[in-house]
Design a protein around this motif. Sequence first.
Motif, PDB file in Angstrom:
ATOM      1  N   THR A   1       3.959   6.397  27.827  1.00  0.00           N
ATOM      2  CA  THR A   1       3.507   5.979  26.497  1.00  0.00           C
ATOM      3  C   THR A   1       2.113   6.514  26.190  1.00  0.00           C
ATOM      4  N   ILE A   2       1.195   6.376  27.152  1.00  0.00           N
ATOM      5  CA  ILE A   2      -0.177   6.823  26.934  1.00  0.00           C
ATOM      6  C   ILE A   2      -0.236   8.339  26.798  1.00  0.00           C
TER       7      ILE A   2
ATOM      8  N   GLN B   1      -4.906  19.254  23.396  1.00  0.00           N
ATOM      9  CA  GLN B   1      -4.107  20.427  23.742  1.00  0.00           C
ATOM     10  C   GLN B   1      -3.454  20.284  25.114  1.00  0.00           C
ATOM     11  N   LEU B   2      -4.188  19.743  26.074  1.00  0.00           N
ATOM     12  CA  LEU B   2      -3.673  19.578  27.435  1.00  0.00           C
ATOM     13  C   LEU B   2      -3.818  18.129  27.865  1.00  0.00           C
ATOM     14  N   VAL B   3      -2.728  17.567  28.359  1.00  0.00           N
ATOM     15  CA  VAL B   3      -2.709  16.188  28.859  1.00  0.00           C
ATOM     16  C   VAL B   3      -1.904  16.196  30.155  1.00  0.00           C
TER      17      VAL B   3
ATOM     18  N   VAL C   1      -3.917   3.881  35.969  1.00  0.00           N
ATOM     19  CA  VAL C   1      -3.292   5.075  35.416  1.00  0.00           C
ATOM     20  C   VAL C   1      -4.391   6.122  35.252  1.00  0.00           C
ATOM     21  N   ASP C   2      -4.208   7.277  35.888  1.00  0.00           N
ATOM     22  CA  ASP C   2      -5.193   8.360  35.811  1.00  0.00           C
ATOM     23  C   ASP C   2      -4.655   9.479  34.931  1.00  0.00           C
ATOM     24  N   ILE C   3      -5.430   9.852  33.912  1.00  0.00           N
ATOM     25  CA  ILE C   3      -4.997  10.899  32.994  1.00  0.00           C
ATOM     26  C   ILE C   3      -6.165  11.846  32.729  1.00  0.00           C
ATOM     27  N   LEU C   4      -5.847  13.150  32.657  1.00  0.00           N
ATOM     28  CA  LEU C   4      -6.814  14.188  32.315  1.00  0.00           C
ATOM     29  C   LEU C   4      -6.459  14.766  30.956  1.00  0.00           C
ATOM     30  N   VAL C   5      -7.483  15.089  30.166  1.00  0.00           N
ATOM     31  CA  VAL C   5      -7.247  15.735  28.867  1.00  0.00           C
ATOM     32  C   VAL C   5      -8.250  16.864  28.681  1.00  0.00           C
TER      33      VAL C   5
ATOM     34  N   LYS D   1      -2.603 -10.155  31.113  1.00  0.00           N
ATOM     35  CA  LYS D   1      -2.783  -9.125  32.127  1.00  0.00           C
ATOM     36  C   LYS D   1      -3.040  -7.791  31.447  1.00  0.00           C
ATOM     37  N   TYR D   2      -3.794  -6.928  32.160  1.00  0.00           N
ATOM     38  CA  TYR D   2      -4.163  -5.637  31.582  1.00  0.00           C
ATOM     39  C   TYR D   2      -3.972  -4.526  32.602  1.00  0.00           C
ATOM     40  N   ILE D   3      -3.918  -3.303  32.071  1.00  0.00           N
ATOM     41  CA  ILE D   3      -3.762  -2.111  32.898  1.00  0.00           C
ATOM     42  C   ILE D   3      -4.999  -1.251  32.695  1.00  0.00           C
ATOM     43  N   GLN D   4      -5.573  -0.805  33.790  1.00  0.00           N
ATOM     44  CA  GLN D   4      -6.748   0.056  33.693  1.00  0.00           C
ATOM     45  C   GLN D   4      -6.322   1.504  33.572  1.00  0.00           C
ATOM     46  N   LEU D   5      -6.791   2.153  32.520  1.00  0.00           N
ATOM     47  CA  LEU D   5      -6.586   3.583  32.316  1.00  0.00           C
ATOM     48  C   LEU D   5      -7.907   4.287  32.584  1.00  0.00           C
ATOM     49  N   ASP D   6      -7.890   5.253  33.487  1.00  0.00           N
ATOM     50  CA  ASP D   6      -9.058   6.088  33.754  1.00  0.00           C
ATOM     51  C   ASP D   6      -8.815   7.447  33.113  1.00  0.00           C
ATOM     52  N   LEU D   7      -9.564   7.723  32.054  1.00  0.00           N
ATOM     53  CA  LEU D   7      -9.375   8.961  31.299  1.00  0.00           C
ATOM     54  C   LEU D   7     -10.530   9.921  31.586  1.00  0.00           C
ATOM     55  N   LYS D   8     -10.214  11.091  32.086  1.00  0.00           N
ATOM     56  CA  LYS D   8     -11.227  12.112  32.348  1.00  0.00           C
ATOM     57  C   LYS D   8     -11.087  13.214  31.323  1.00  0.00           C
ATOM     58  N   ILE D   9     -12.168  13.468  30.581  1.00  0.00           N
ATOM     59  CA  ILE D   9     -12.171  14.502  29.556  1.00  0.00           C
ATOM     60  C   ILE D   9     -12.762  15.760  30.177  1.00  0.00           C
ATOM     61  N   CYS D  10     -11.948  16.779  30.346  1.00  0.00           N
ATOM     62  CA  CYS D  10     -12.371  18.006  31.025  1.00  0.00           C
ATOM     63  C   CYS D  10     -13.069  18.946  30.048  1.00  0.00           C
TER      64      CYS D  10
END
Length: 428
Positions: free
Chosen positions: A25-26, A35-37, A52-56, A113-122
């Motif tokens: 979903t995220i 452009q990149l996820v 949840v670890d995501i790079l963009v 309850k919550y979910i931690q999203l760690d978003l790294k912007i490259c």
Amino acid sequence: MGGQAFTHLSTPRMPPSVYTRVLATIQAILKEHYQLVGSPIEAPGKDTYGDVDILVFHPLPGSPLAEITSRPELATQLSQYLGAIHHILGPEINFAIPWPSDENHGAEPEQSKYIQLDLKICSSEKMFQWELFHAAHGDLWNILGSTIRPYGITVNNRGFYLRISQIEKLDRKKSMVFLTDDHGLILDFLGLDKGKWWSKFGSRNEMFLYAAGCRMFWIKDLDELDAEEGTGVEGGENGKKKLKHNDRARMAKRPIFREWMEVFLPRCRENGGFAGGKGVTREQVRDEAFAMFGAGVQTEYETRLKEWNLAKHKDEIWRVVVKGSVPEIEDLQFRAASVRTLKGIVMEGETFKGKPVLEVTPNEEGFWDADKVRTFVETNWKEAGDIGWARQEERAREGMKAKAEKKKLLEEEQTRKNIGDDEATSPF
């Protein structure tokens, strides 16, 4: 990472069903704006997930995010898109995402309850690809790192490095020579299958066997376990005692790394057959790195080592040979004057009695002959002290003279001022 950024919120570990659903979903939301996820390949055998670890990389031209230049404003806008109730700005942006209400199963009230999203912007596509590579499979680089470290090879969040053995114990950062951030070349150098790297391993044992395929990997025999240094991995209780501080911390916090040390490595020793890398030496790996990654690497390595050795030599000449060869005497001021004079002659090329001293002149590469310098100091320290003392007295006289002249000028200025004041107040 690990779901611990929001201490005031409940962020429990997620079962695979929740993790997979939230990740998809995220990513779908973020793909509307970047452009990149992507997300690093997960470690095998996980039955729960901490975050949840995501790079963009790079906002899409039509997205409102493309117009935002402030990180706080960007985080606020992303919070709206993601439905986050809170965020924390740091090297990454941590978001607190509501737990899917239909996944609570009646255990807790909805939205509690919550979910931690760690978003790294490259900042670049290269950084995006490197992060995906470096973070893949969870603890795999920790495992590989413990294997290749004795050979002078290091991987960090920027690239692949060769360490200079003569420097690393005193200054690890200066010892590191950059080799590459091309993950294909890195895997080739380590002898690891590139195709398998980009697929999720079916089990921890499969990942361990992949790591054991590194061409530098070999298991120490029982009669080799007492060796304090050298290559080869140990595992088990004996190996745990010799771990570096960071690896000991991983043993406590990372179950996969602990299983590698406590279970897989001892089992390899029992089964035998893991001695393929035994003949590989650190010097061989260094020379292979020179050959594979270009002449520039060898030039930088040798230049940095020479500069380090020269700085170390210069410090030793000053502290041990020059300063250390002047006898300890009761007249500390005279000794200090001698040391200062000798430093100027040896270290700075000043003349002695009007002539340069060739025997204490460094060679073309900047190195001194320590024996000749020591002989010169031991022979001439008294005369050097006389010279230094005379210079000190001359400086004192000049200082007193300058002070007297300054005082005289101030007095003359005050006199002129007083005369001017008298003339200004005169009735005539």
